[in-house]
Write a protein that holds these residues in place. Structure first.
Motif, PDB file in Angstrom:
ATOM      1  N   GLY A  50       0.771  -1.233   0.000  1.00  0.00           N
ATOM      2  CA  GLY A  50       0.000   0.000   0.000  1.00  0.00           C
ATOM      3  C   GLY A  50       0.800   1.280   0.000  1.00  0.00           C
ATOM      4  O   GLY A  50       0.400   2.262   0.629  1.00  0.00           O
ATOM      5  N   GLN A  51       1.925   1.308  -0.714  1.00  0.00           N
ATOM      6  CA  GLN A  51       2.732   2.521  -0.778  1.00  0.00           C
ATOM      7  C   GLN A  51       2.489   3.267  -2.093  1.00  0.00           C
ATOM      8  O   GLN A  51       2.146   2.677  -3.114  1.00  0.00           O
ATOM      9  CB  GLN A  51       4.217   2.197  -0.645  1.00  0.00           C
ATOM     10  N   GLY A  52       2.694   4.563  -2.053  1.00  0.00           N
ATOM     11  CA  GLY A  52       2.626   5.398  -3.245  1.00  0.00           C
ATOM     12  C   GLY A  52       3.599   6.544  -3.105  1.00  0.00           C
ATOM     13  O   GLY A  52       3.598   7.243  -2.089  1.00  0.00           O
ATOM     14  N   GLY A  53       4.462   6.722  -4.107  1.00  0.00           N
ATOM     15  CA  GLY A  53       5.467   7.774  -4.029  1.00  0.00           C
ATOM     16  C   GLY A  53       5.600   8.525  -5.339  1.00  0.00           C
ATOM     17  O   GLY A  53       5.286   7.997  -6.407  1.00  0.00           O
ATOM     18  N   ALA A  54       6.037   9.773  -5.238  1.00  0.00           N
ATOM     19  CA  ALA A  54       6.269  10.601  -6.424  1.00  0.00           C
ATOM     20  C   ALA A  54       7.447  11.526  -6.157  1.00  0.00           C
ATOM     21  O   ALA A  54       7.737  11.867  -5.006  1.00  0.00           O
ATOM     22  CB  ALA A  54       5.028  11.411  -6.770  1.00  0.00           C
ATOM     23  N   ALA A  55       8.115  11.921  -7.225  1.00  0.00           N
ATOM     24  CA  ALA A  55       9.209  12.891  -7.138  1.00  0.00           C
ATOM     25  C   ALA A  55       9.142  13.787  -8.363  1.00  0.00           C
ATOM     26  O   ALA A  55       9.038  13.295  -9.495  1.00  0.00           O
ATOM     27  CB  ALA A  55      10.560  12.182  -7.082  1.00  0.00           C
ATOM     28  N   TRP A  56       9.189  15.110  -8.142  1.00  0.00           N
ATOM     29  CA  TRP A  56       9.037  16.081  -9.232  1.00  0.00           C
ATOM     30  C   TRP A  56      10.186  17.081  -9.224  1.00  0.00           C
ATOM     31  O   TRP A  56      10.600  17.552  -8.154  1.00  0.00           O
ATOM     32  CB  TRP A  56       7.729  16.861  -9.082  1.00  0.00           C
ATOM     33  N   LEU A  57      10.670  17.431 -10.402  1.00  0.00           N
ATOM     34  CA  LEU A  57      11.589  18.557 -10.500  1.00  0.00           C
ATOM     35  C   LEU A  57      10.862  19.791  -9.978  1.00  0.00           C
ATOM     36  O   LEU A  57       9.694  20.031 -10.302  1.00  0.00           O
ATOM     37  CB  LEU A  57      12.017  18.779 -11.948  1.00  0.00           C
ATOM     38  N   THR A  58      11.540  20.585  -9.166  1.00  0.00           N
ATOM     39  CA  THR A  58      10.882  21.726  -8.536  1.00  0.00           C
ATOM     40  C   THR A  58      10.591  22.847  -9.525  1.00  0.00           C
ATOM     41  O   THR A  58       9.696  23.667  -9.281  1.00  0.00           O
ATOM     42  CB  THR A  58      11.736  22.266  -7.382  1.00  0.00           C
ATOM     43  N   SER A  59      11.337  22.907 -10.621  1.00  0.00           N
ATOM     44  CA  SER A  59      11.107  23.936 -11.642  1.00  0.00           C
ATOM     45  C   SER A  59      10.335  23.349 -12.811  1.00  0.00           C
ATOM     46  O   SER A  59      10.705  22.287 -13.329  1.00  0.00           O
ATOM     47  CB  SER A  59      12.435  24.508 -12.140  1.00  0.00           C
ATOM     48  N   PRO A  60       9.268  24.012 -13.267  1.00  0.00           N
ATOM     49  CA  PRO A  60       8.504  23.488 -14.403  1.00  0.00           C
ATOM     50  C   PRO A  60       9.267  23.613 -15.714  1.00  0.00           C
ATOM     51  O   PRO A  60      10.198  24.419 -15.834  1.00  0.00           O
ATOM     52  CB  PRO A  60       7.252  24.371 -14.406  1.00  0.00           C
ATOM     53  N   LEU A  61       8.857  22.815 -16.684  1.00  0.00           N
ATOM     54  CA  LEU A  61       9.429  22.859 -18.030  1.00  0.00           C
ATOM     55  C   LEU A  61       8.470  23.593 -18.956  1.00  0.00           C
ATOM     56  O   LEU A  61       7.250  23.501 -18.802  1.00  0.00           O
ATOM     57  CB  LEU A  61       9.656  21.445 -18.571  1.00  0.00           C
ATOM     58  N   ALA A  62       9.023  24.295 -19.938  1.00  0.00           N
ATOM     59  CA  ALA A  62       8.197  24.953 -20.948  1.00  0.00           C
ATOM     60  C   ALA A  62       7.731  23.907 -21.958  1.00  0.00           C
ATOM     61  O   ALA A  62       8.536  23.144 -22.494  1.00  0.00           O
ATOM     62  CB  ALA A  62       8.984  26.048 -21.652  1.00  0.00           C
ATOM     63  N   THR A  63       6.441  23.852 -22.213  1.00  0.00           N
ATOM     64  CA  THR A  63       5.904  22.853 -23.134  1.00  0.00           C
ATOM     65  C   THR A  63       6.267  23.149 -24.584  1.00  0.00           C
ATOM     66  O   THR A  63       6.107  22.285 -25.445  1.00  0.00           O
ATOM     67  CB  THR A  63       4.370  22.785 -23.013  1.00  0.00           C
ATOM     68  N   MET A  83       5.612  -9.638  -8.009  1.00  0.00           N
ATOM     69  CA  MET A  83       5.921  -8.298  -7.515  1.00  0.00           C
ATOM     70  C   MET A  83       4.890  -7.312  -8.064  1.00  0.00           C
ATOM     71  O   MET A  83       4.192  -7.587  -9.041  1.00  0.00           O
ATOM     72  CB  MET A  83       7.331  -7.870  -7.931  1.00  0.00           C
ATOM     73  N   ALA A  84       4.820  -6.145  -7.424  1.00  0.00           N
ATOM     74  CA  ALA A  84       3.879  -5.119  -7.868  1.00  0.00           C
ATOM     75  C   ALA A  84       4.389  -3.747  -7.387  1.00  0.00           C
ATOM     76  O   ALA A  84       5.099  -3.661  -6.399  1.00  0.00           O
ATOM     77  CB  ALA A  84       2.486  -5.398  -7.302  1.00  0.00           C
ATOM     78  N   ASP A  85       4.022  -2.644  -8.049  1.00  0.00           N
ATOM     79  CA  ASP A  85       3.154  -2.650  -9.217  1.00  0.00           C
ATOM     80  C   ASP A  85       3.809  -1.951 -10.408  1.00  0.00           C
ATOM     81  O   ASP A  85       3.304  -2.050 -11.526  1.00  0.00           O
ATOM     82  CB  ASP A  85       1.834  -1.930  -8.897  1.00  0.00           C
ATOM     83  N   GLY A  86       4.896  -1.188 -10.175  1.00  0.00           N
ATOM     84  CA  GLY A  86       5.602  -0.548 -11.272  1.00  0.00           C
ATOM     85  C   GLY A  86       5.866   0.928 -11.049  1.00  0.00           C
ATOM     86  O   GLY A  86       5.540   1.493  -9.994  1.00  0.00           O
ATOM     87  N   VAL A  87       6.468   1.546 -12.073  1.00  0.00           N
ATOM     88  CA  VAL A  87       6.858   2.958 -12.002  1.00  0.00           C
ATOM     89  C   VAL A  87       6.499   3.651 -13.318  1.00  0.00           C
ATOM     90  O   VAL A  87       6.238   2.987 -14.337  1.00  0.00           O
ATOM     91  CB  VAL A  87       8.366   3.124 -11.727  1.00  0.00           C
ATOM     92  N   ALA A  88       6.542   4.973 -13.296  1.00  0.00           N
ATOM     93  CA  ALA A  88       6.264   5.741 -14.506  1.00  0.00           C
ATOM     94  C   ALA A  88       7.047   7.043 -14.494  1.00  0.00           C
ATOM     95  O   ALA A  88       7.189   7.683 -13.440  1.00  0.00           O
ATOM     96  CB  ALA A  88       4.771   6.042 -14.635  1.00  0.00           C
ATOM     97  N   LEU A 200       7.874  17.575 -14.565  1.00  0.00           N
ATOM     98  CA  LEU A 200       8.401  16.255 -14.929  1.00  0.00           C
ATOM     99  C   LEU A 200       8.856  15.537 -13.668  1.00  0.00           C
ATOM    100  O   LEU A 200       9.476  16.136 -12.791  1.00  0.00           O
ATOM    101  CB  LEU A 200       9.562  16.397 -15.909  1.00  0.00           C
ATOM    102  N   GLY A 201       8.539  14.247 -13.602  1.00  0.00           N
ATOM    103  CA  GLY A 201       8.962  13.471 -12.445  1.00  0.00           C
ATOM    104  C   GLY A 201       8.647  12.005 -12.604  1.00  0.00           C
ATOM    105  O   GLY A 201       8.407  11.510 -13.713  1.00  0.00           O
ATOM    106  N   PHE A 202       8.647  11.294 -11.477  1.00  0.00           N
ATOM    107  CA  PHE A 202       8.424   9.850 -11.471  1.00  0.00           C
ATOM    108  C   PHE A 202       7.400   9.503 -10.401  1.00  0.00           C
ATOM    109  O   PHE A 202       7.325  10.151  -9.354  1.00  0.00           O
ATOM    110  CB  PHE A 202       9.728   9.101 -11.177  1.00  0.00           C
TER     111      PHE A 202
END
Length: 269
Positions: A50-63, A83-88, A200-202
């Motif tokens: 039951g874990q959920g994690g995220a990491a984001w660059l603190t500065s946004p990117l220009a689209t 194993m479960a469940d994956g990354v993105a 952008l992040g994971f």
């Protein structure tokens, strides 16, 4: 009603999960939920349910800018049958403190962000490809079952061509020591989807089954802004940004001035 309930669930998750600032591969990132730095690697989930994690660059990117991301990842089974469940790898415009729905591990903490991503999903879902509808389970099927493996490692290069509105991915999955090439490509206008900027992040998650899921290396290259000029009856021309034009004109003017000066000096002699 179902959409409203989902929105409420995601919003409450965002408010309850802690956010911590760290440095990963030389970049400042915000860590959300179960994400943590371990020996210089970004661990999205540990061997816990039951874990959920995220990491984001603190500065946004220009689209409007083209970019290339390269990264390595590791999904390590804890000796269980599956194993479960994956990354993105994820692009989204919810902010640097965001995390998706964590009610189910298969959501990868990505579902609910209305994002775009490159997904590696284990358990019985077994996907490995680009995703533009926000649902990791609709991504391209992996070349081999991933959930039953003891160790899945891999590397990916994800590139976006802002002029052509093309997102592409290529890489390799190593499943218990056997290598499988992976690739995917989709047409998408990130500026139309997200507006002028995005984060952008994971992300990664576990459910009843789990794995130690990490991003072990990461690099981002942002390319100069481009403009597309369509000339009737001719091939589309990609023109560098105006700053490049200005610098080019200044350089040509300097060279022309030097040339004239040399001619005058020779005539004087």
């Amino acid at each position: 009603m179902r959409t409203m309930l989902l929105a409420i669930t995601v919003a409450s998750t965002l408010l309850s999960l802690p956010v911590r600032a760290e440095t990963f591969s030389g970049s400042e990132v915000n860590l959300v939920g179960s994400a943590a730095m371990q020996s210089g690697e970004l661990q999205l989930t540990g061997n816990l349910q039951g874990q959920g994690g995220a990491a984001w660059l603190t500065s946004p990117l220009a689209t409007a800018r083209s970019f290339t991301v390269t990264y390595d990842f590791s999904l390590a089974n804890a000796g269980r049958e599956n194993m479960a469940d994956g990354v993105a790898l994820v692009l989204q415009n919810k902010g640097a403190n965001a995390i998706g729905n964590v009610d189910a591990g298969s959501y990868l903490a990505y579902f609910g962000l209305d994002g775009v991503g490159s997904v590696v999903q284990t358990w019985f879902n077994n996907t490995a490809g680009l995703n533009i509808d926000g649902n990791p389970s609709t991504s391209k099927k992996a070349p081999t079952p991933l959930g039953t493996a003891q160790l899945v490692t891999g590397s990916e290069t994800v590139s976006y061509d802002a002029a052509a509105h093309q997102l592409s991915m290529s890489g390799t999955l190593n499943v218990d020591g056997k290598a499988f090439p992976i690739s995917d490509s989709v047409s998408i206008d990130l500026a139309a989807k997200f507006g002028p900027s995005m984060y952008l992040g994971f992300t990664g998650a576990t459910g009843a089954a789990f794995a130690d899921q990490r991003i072990t290396r990461f690099a981002l290259t942002i390319l100069p802004e481009q403009k597309v000029v369509v000339v009737p009856g001719e091939t589309t021309v990609v023109v560098p940004e105006e700053k490049s034009h200005t610098l080019l004109l200044i350089g040509l003017s300097v060279l022309l001035g030097l040339g004239i000066l040399l001619v005058l000096l020779r005539r004087k002699d």
